[in-house]
Each structure stands twice: as C-alpha cells, then as structure tokens.
Design an enzyme around this catalytic site. Sequence first.
Site, PDB file in Angstrom:
ATOM      1  N   LYS A  32       0.842  -1.208   0.000  1.00 20.65           N
ATOM      2  CA  LYS A  32       0.000   0.000   0.000  1.00 20.65           C
ATOM      3  C   LYS A  32       0.875   1.255   0.000  1.00 20.65           C
ATOM      4  O   LYS A  32       2.069   1.188   0.322  1.00 20.65           O
ATOM      5  CB  LYS A  32      -0.902  -0.024   1.239  1.00 20.65           C
ATOM      6  CG  LYS A  32      -0.148  -0.024   2.564  1.00 20.65           C
ATOM      7  CD  LYS A  32      -1.056  -0.406   3.727  1.00 20.65           C
ATOM      8  CE  LYS A  32      -0.279  -0.423   5.033  1.00 20.65           C
ATOM      9  NZ  LYS A  32      -1.044  -1.044   6.132  1.00 20.65           N
ATOM     10  N   TYR A 252      17.577  29.697   9.664  1.00 20.15           N
ATOM     11  CA  TYR A 252      16.428  30.474  10.124  1.00 20.15           C
ATOM     12  C   TYR A 252      16.347  30.490  11.644  1.00 20.15           C
ATOM     13  O   TYR A 252      16.566  29.467  12.301  1.00 20.15           O
ATOM     14  CB  TYR A 252      15.129  29.838   9.616  1.00 20.15           C
ATOM     15  CG  TYR A 252      14.846  30.024   8.146  1.00 20.15           C
ATOM     16  CD1 TYR A 252      14.743  31.293   7.579  1.00 20.15           C
ATOM     17  CD2 TYR A 252      14.641  28.916   7.337  1.00 20.15           C
ATOM     18  CE1 TYR A 252      14.450  31.440   6.231  1.00 20.15           C
ATOM     19  CE2 TYR A 252      14.347  29.051   5.987  1.00 20.15           C
ATOM     20  CZ  TYR A 252      14.253  30.325   5.444  1.00 20.15           C
ATOM     21  OH  TYR A 252      13.959  30.464   4.120  1.00 20.15           O
TER      22      TYR A 252
HETATM   23  C1  LIG Z   1      -0.296  -2.031   6.794  1.00 17.79           C
HETATM   24  C2  LIG Z   1      -0.898  -3.311   7.222  1.00 17.79           C
HETATM   25  C3  LIG Z   1      -0.106  -4.468   7.320  1.00 17.79           C
HETATM   26  C4  LIG Z   1       1.402  -4.439   7.226  1.00 17.79           C
HETATM   27  O1  LIG Z   1       1.897  -3.939   8.472  1.00 17.79           O
HETATM   28  P1  LIG Z   1       3.460  -3.811   8.770  1.00 17.79           P
HETATM   29  O2  LIG Z   1       3.496  -3.377  10.182  1.00 17.79           O
HETATM   30  O3  LIG Z   1       3.984  -2.792   7.822  1.00 17.79           O
HETATM   31  O4  LIG Z   1       4.054  -5.138   8.547  1.00 17.79           O
HETATM   32  C5  LIG Z   1      -0.741  -5.671   7.568  1.00 17.79           C
HETATM   33  N1  LIG Z   1      -2.097  -5.730   7.745  1.00 17.79           N
HETATM   34  C6  LIG Z   1      -2.876  -4.630   7.707  1.00 17.79           C
HETATM   35  C7  LIG Z   1      -4.336  -4.745   7.931  1.00 17.79           C
HETATM   36  C8  LIG Z   1      -2.306  -3.383   7.445  1.00 17.79           C
HETATM   37  O5  LIG Z   1      -3.078  -2.284   7.426  1.00 17.79           O
END
Ligand SMILES: *Cc1c(COP(=O)(O)O)cnc(C)c1O
Length: 362
Positions: A32, A252
Amino acid sequence: MAQLSVNLGALKENYRTLAALAGSSQCAGVVKADAYGLGVEPVSRALWDAGCRIFFVAILSEAATLRSLLPNAEIYLLNGLIKGAAPGCAQQNVRPVLASLEEIDEWSQFCRDMDVRLPAAVHVDTGINRLGLEYDEAIRFFQSASAFRDFNLCMVMSHLACGDEPANELNQQQVAKFEALRDLAPDAIFSLANSAGTLSAPDTHFDMVRPGIALYGSDPIGKTSTTIKPVVTLSATILQVRDVAVGQSVGYGSTFVCQRPSKVAILGLGYADGFFRNLGGSNAQTRAQVYIAGHLAPVIGRVSMDMICVDVTDLPDNSVSRSGNAEIFGEKISLDGVAYASQTLSYEVLTRLGNRFNRVYR
Ligand SMILES: *Cc1c(COP(=O)(O)O)cnc(C)c1O
C-alpha cells in the site's frame, strides 16, 4: 539534489527471510501507499520475482496500478468495499477485505446480480477497534445460512493492535479470539500477523502472514534475532562548504550559534523531501547526524524546505567538499534511528519521502 537508492536485492532477501520464518504459512506482501513510498512498480516486481503471489493494498486506485503490473497476482483491498466500488473491484479482479455487514451485503448482492461467486476476505475485529466486523457479529454471520452462499469467502483477516510490543497481553487475547473462529470458516485462509507478528510471534502466523515494513528494511520490534537488511539509502549532495565565525548563527531563527570557528556543509535536502523539521539541532541538543566520508556530523540549525546544515568542523580537511555526498539514512545510519530521533516510526519516514529524488533501483 538528493538520491534515493532502493536495494531490490535486499528487499528480496527480506521477503525470503520472512517467508522462511513463516514456515508452512504463506507469506504475502503489503505494498500500500506506493510500497511505503518506495515505488510500487519496481518493488512489486521484485517481490514477485522472490516468490510473492499475494499482495495487499489500501485503496482501489492502488489495486488498479498493481493489477496492470502483476496480471496474475492475488490482490486484496485492505480498506474494504467503498460504497459502489464492487464493479471496480470485479473489473480489476481485486478482492475486497469486507469490514462490515453492510459491505458483505453489497458484495453479496453484486455477486448475485452477476451470477458469480467472486472471492473476498472478511475482516474481523479482535481488539484494535479499527475496521472489521465486531467479534460477536462475526460469529453470528459465520453461523448464518448466507455466510458461504453468495460469494467465495476465501480469507478471514484480523489485525494486531500491539504486535510491536510482544509482551502486551492484548496480543494473546487477539490470537485466542481469532483461533476460536477457525471452526466457523474451515475452508478460509486465516491471516493475522503484520511484520511484528511475523518476526516475533509464531502463534500469530496462522495460514498467512502479511508483512509490510520489514520488507522495506525496518524491524518494528528492533530486538528480534532475525536480520532484516536495510533496503533504502537516502543521500544528499553537498551544495557548499563554508566557514562560519564564532558568534555567527546558522539558518532560520538563529537557533544554532557557532561557539568556535566552524566549517558548515549545506546539503540539498529539506523538509519538502521528508527530512522532518524536528530533526534540526540547537546548541543545547543534537537531534540527527549525517554520515560523510566515514564520519558522523550533526545537523545544526533549523531544517529548511530544500536544505539542511551540518557541522563538519571536526571532519578531516578535504573530506568534505562541494558535490560530495552525505548519507541521511541507509547502511551507516539506520532508518529506525532517524525515525526515533524524529519521534515517529520508520513507516512515516518512508511514506513522507518527497518525490524529487533521483531514484535508483539496484
Ligand atoms: C499495513 C498493514 C499491514 C502491514 O503492516 P506492517 O506493520 O507494515 O508489517 C498488515 N495488515 C494490515 C491490515 C495493514 O493495514
């Protein structure tokens, strides 16, 4: 100018490491948010090469991109079924992770209308109270006559709230609740573990693990014996090296005042590139260091949009010069260390990386 180098070999190695840890459970890949900011195209192709066949994304547009890259992958949609999105999911051959009875009804109705039992996962909440059917509601649903009728309920999924704290008792409660559902959906694949669960808690593995961040080189627990290889190296070009006199300030707001005749290197990377403003250093406190020619050098003064300043007074003469490079994180400075210094997590560091890097995939 900054360069983001992604080591696809290390990514594949991390996938194989996690898949080996999962043992007889399958190992999916979570890609994702543009593969946590690293670029879904090279990342998903590399994962496919390493043997990954099941992928998770958050939203339908991500799924459509991934579908065009990997025509034969199994793709799951973590955010569930947005109202009206069923035709889009079916068109992309994407499996929504249905998160409520309403979503289940909508997917069921769509399948009846199309006269085809399309696959989907059902998300059950076992304690995080984010997405998913409430636990009792899920039990009633699995026991109902319609549960396995209209669509192919291929996976039951839940998500750990505290996977990165292996000692937290909520983990055991979630495992027990999830385990108790197995008999109610005996033909479905059960999946609970994220990276943390995959790395630290075999009892969370069930039939399939879903690591994300560990693929990308961060160990969310930090103390596991498993070696996760760094994948991402961020480096910045030295734009200029200047001498600054005692009593003069840098950047800054004059938050850093030179207490000695100083040499200051200006690097071409700033908060627009994802180097957080809270990493700037004052006289009282260093928050971040960079790595130049074998040495660590502290970030001083405020972080600008396109630049940071580092104190290179202690570095050997001639080791720092215009057009040289500084590592921001990667092999010498850990991603997790930078995240810690920014009071956040590697997840946020990666997903907030800017898009004006020269990106190199090795
Ligand atoms: C993002 C996500 C993962 C992966 O999690 P990590 O901590 O990056 O391994 C797995 N399951 C769900 C439902 C997620 O939203």
